[in-house]
Design a protein around this motif. Structure first.
Motif, PDB file in Angstrom:
ATOM      1  N   LYS A   2       0.835  -1.184   0.000  1.00  0.00           N
ATOM      2  CA  LYS A   2       0.000   0.000   0.000  1.00  0.00           C
ATOM      3  C   LYS A   2       0.875   1.240   0.000  1.00  0.00           C
ATOM      4  CE  LYS A   2      -0.657  -0.061   5.045  1.00  0.00           C
ATOM      5  NZ  LYS A   2      -1.657  -0.080   6.135  1.00  0.00           N
ATOM      6  N   PHE A   3       0.252   2.392  -0.330  1.00  0.00           N
ATOM      7  CA  PHE A   3       0.980   3.630  -0.490  1.00  0.00           C
ATOM      8  C   PHE A   3       0.289   4.735   0.296  1.00  0.00           C
ATOM      9  CE2 PHE A   3       1.740   1.012  -4.145  1.00  0.00           C
ATOM     10  CZ  PHE A   3       3.107   1.110  -4.354  1.00  0.00           C
ATOM     11  N   GLY A   8       2.283   9.321  -1.807  1.00  0.00           N
ATOM     12  CA  GLY A   8       2.530   8.168  -2.648  1.00  0.00           C
ATOM     13  C   GLY A   8       3.669   7.299  -2.188  1.00  0.00           C
ATOM     14  N   ASN A   9       4.216   7.585  -1.037  1.00  0.00           N
ATOM     15  CA  ASN A   9       5.337   6.801  -0.514  1.00  0.00           C
ATOM     16  C   ASN A   9       4.874   5.386  -0.185  1.00  0.00           C
ATOM     17  OD1 ASN A   9       8.032   6.399   0.561  1.00  0.00           O
ATOM     18  ND2 ASN A   9       7.085   6.460   2.599  1.00  0.00           N
ATOM     19  N   GLU A  10       5.725   4.405  -0.509  1.00  0.00           N
ATOM     20  CA  GLU A  10       5.390   3.014  -0.224  1.00  0.00           C
ATOM     21  C   GLU A  10       5.410   2.789   1.279  1.00  0.00           C
ATOM     22  OE1 GLU A  10       6.975  -1.489  -1.241  1.00  0.00           O
ATOM     23  OE2 GLU A  10       7.728   0.232  -2.386  1.00  0.00           O
ATOM     24  N   LEU A  11       4.396   2.075   1.757  1.00  0.00           N
ATOM     25  CA  LEU A  11       4.241   1.836   3.187  1.00  0.00           C
ATOM     26  C   LEU A  11       4.331   0.358   3.502  1.00  0.00           C
ATOM     27  CD1 LEU A  11       1.148   4.155   3.790  1.00  0.00           C
ATOM     28  CD2 LEU A  11       3.551   4.744   4.152  1.00  0.00           C
ATOM     29  N   LYS A  12       4.687   0.086   4.737  1.00  0.00           N
ATOM     30  CA  LYS A  12       4.621  -1.271   5.233  1.00  0.00           C
ATOM     31  C   LYS A  12       3.221  -1.524   5.747  1.00  0.00           C
ATOM     32  CE  LYS A  12       9.501  -1.471   6.590  1.00  0.00           C
ATOM     33  NZ  LYS A  12      10.453  -1.682   7.711  1.00  0.00           N
ATOM     34  N   PHE A  17       1.405   5.662  10.278  1.00  0.00           N
ATOM     35  CA  PHE A  17       1.713   7.003   9.797  1.00  0.00           C
ATOM     36  C   PHE A  17       2.752   6.880   8.700  1.00  0.00           C
ATOM     37  CE2 PHE A  17       0.267   7.536  14.115  1.00  0.00           C
ATOM     38  CZ  PHE A  17      -0.577   8.642  14.055  1.00  0.00           C
ATOM     39  N   CYS A  18       2.674   7.769   7.739  1.00  0.00           N
ATOM     40  CA  CYS A  18       3.665   7.758   6.663  1.00  0.00           C
ATOM     41  C   CYS A  18       5.004   8.233   7.234  1.00  0.00           C
ATOM     42  CB  CYS A  18       3.220   8.659   5.527  1.00  0.00           C
ATOM     43  SG  CYS A  18       4.456   8.806   4.213  1.00  0.00           S
ATOM     44  N   PRO A  19       6.083   7.428   7.056  1.00  0.00           N
ATOM     45  CA  PRO A  19       7.385   7.849   7.581  1.00  0.00           C
ATOM     46  C   PRO A  19       7.970   9.037   6.827  1.00  0.00           C
ATOM     47  CG  PRO A  19       7.610   5.834   6.316  1.00  0.00           C
ATOM     48  CD  PRO A  19       6.137   6.098   6.437  1.00  0.00           C
ATOM     49  N   LYS A  20       7.390   9.351   5.647  1.00  0.00           N
ATOM     50  CA  LYS A  20       7.935  10.450   4.849  1.00  0.00           C
ATOM     51  C   LYS A  20       7.234  11.764   5.138  1.00  0.00           C
ATOM     52  CE  LYS A  20       9.040  11.758   0.101  1.00  0.00           C
ATOM     53  NZ  LYS A  20       9.011  11.345  -1.315  1.00  0.00           N
ATOM     54  N   CYS A  21       5.882  11.774   5.114  1.00  0.00           N
ATOM     55  CA  CYS A  21       5.148  13.032   5.297  1.00  0.00           C
ATOM     56  C   CYS A  21       4.367  13.078   6.596  1.00  0.00           C
ATOM     57  CB  CYS A  21       4.235  13.299   4.119  1.00  0.00           C
ATOM     58  SG  CYS A  21       2.858  12.126   3.994  1.00  0.00           S
TER      59      CYS A  21
END
Length: 269
Positions: A2-3, A8-12, A17-21
């Motif tokens: 999932k993203f 659009g960052n790839e997630l586990k 929470f998104c680790p990027k944004c």
């Protein structure tokens, strides 16, 4: 897989929470991925770092497109039905020729003020001319009934004064009506030659073609040795066929060189 719906960052699968944004990831976020994959085929040039609102909009467009496709299928079906209907109509129009609409049908002839039943099958060349609508309709119920009515309404011209041997012939562009008229030469009721007899039979263009020409009781005074027989012929040409359910024939009726416009109006029960 999932993203992030924001960047659009790839997630586990365990990311909340998104680790990027830092966007909070909804628990059902992965359920939309299959839809996104489908949308990639429909919108290949789109950038797939879509925000949730943009994804929702694309989903709606995709759904509407599906309905449109379903609508087109329905239109194709409707179009096919219309084509078939027109094919049937044109086929029916092609069948509306004199050989199709005369045998086995009954008509009221306006210029004659008479009803005519045209036989079919064994009696395909016989007709019955009468004042009665019921008589012609009854005659067409069966061949046996037609034979009885024909015998009852046609005079034996070899014995009595009057009209008999009523027959017809139909082609693709013409209807020919024939009969025989017996008469007494030099009698006040009849003329001295066949042409005049036919004219008398015609009855004048302004009156009924089959106007009465025999006074009551004349048969009682016939001298059969003096009786003569004239052939009568009427040609119905330039015929136009119209009407649905009941046919209407308009054209020109000619007898003894005289013509007039007339209409054959089909009669039914």
């Amino acid at each position: 897989m999932k993203f992030c719906p924001n960047c659009g960052n790839e997630l586990k699968s365990t990311n909340k929470f998104c680790p990027k944004c830092g966007t909070k990831i909804a628990e059902n976020e992965g359920q939309f991925q299959n839809i996104k994959d489908s949308l990639k085929d429909k919108f290949p040039k789109e950038k797939w770092s879509l925000k949730g609102q943009e994804l929702s909009q694309k989903m709606q467009e995709f759904t509407k497109g599906g309905y449109k496709k379903l609508g087109r299928k329905k239109l194709i079906g409707i179009g096919t039905i219309i084509v078939l209907v027109f094919a049937i109509i044109f086929s029916s129009l092609g069948a509306r020729t004199l050989p199709k609409v005369i045998p086995g049908h009954a008509y009221y002839v306006t210029s004659m003020n008479k009803y005519i039943a045209f036989g079919k099958g064994k009696y395909a060349d016989h007709m019955i001319i009468t004042d009665s609508k019921d008589v012609v309709l009854n005659a067409l119920e069966s061949e046996a009934r037609f034979a009885r009515v024909y015998a009852a309404t046609n005079i034996d011209v070899s014995k009595d004064v009057g009209i008999g041997v009523e027959q017809y012939k139909v082609t693709s562009d013409q209807l020919i009506l024939t009969a025989k008229q017996s008469y007494i030469p030099n009698d006040d009721h009849f003329a001295n030659n066949n042409t005049a007899v036919v004219t008398d039979f015609w009855g004048g263009l302004a009156t009924s073609i089959f106007a009465p020409i025999i006074e009551s009781g004349i048969n009682d005074t016939i001298n059969s040795n003096n009786m003569q027989i004239a052939d009568i012929r009427m040609d119905f040409t330039n015929v136009k066929i119209s009407g649905w359910g009941k046919y209407k024939l308009t054209g020109t009726l000619t007898i003894d060189g005289k013509t007039q416009k007339t209409t054959f109006e089909e009669v039914k029960r």
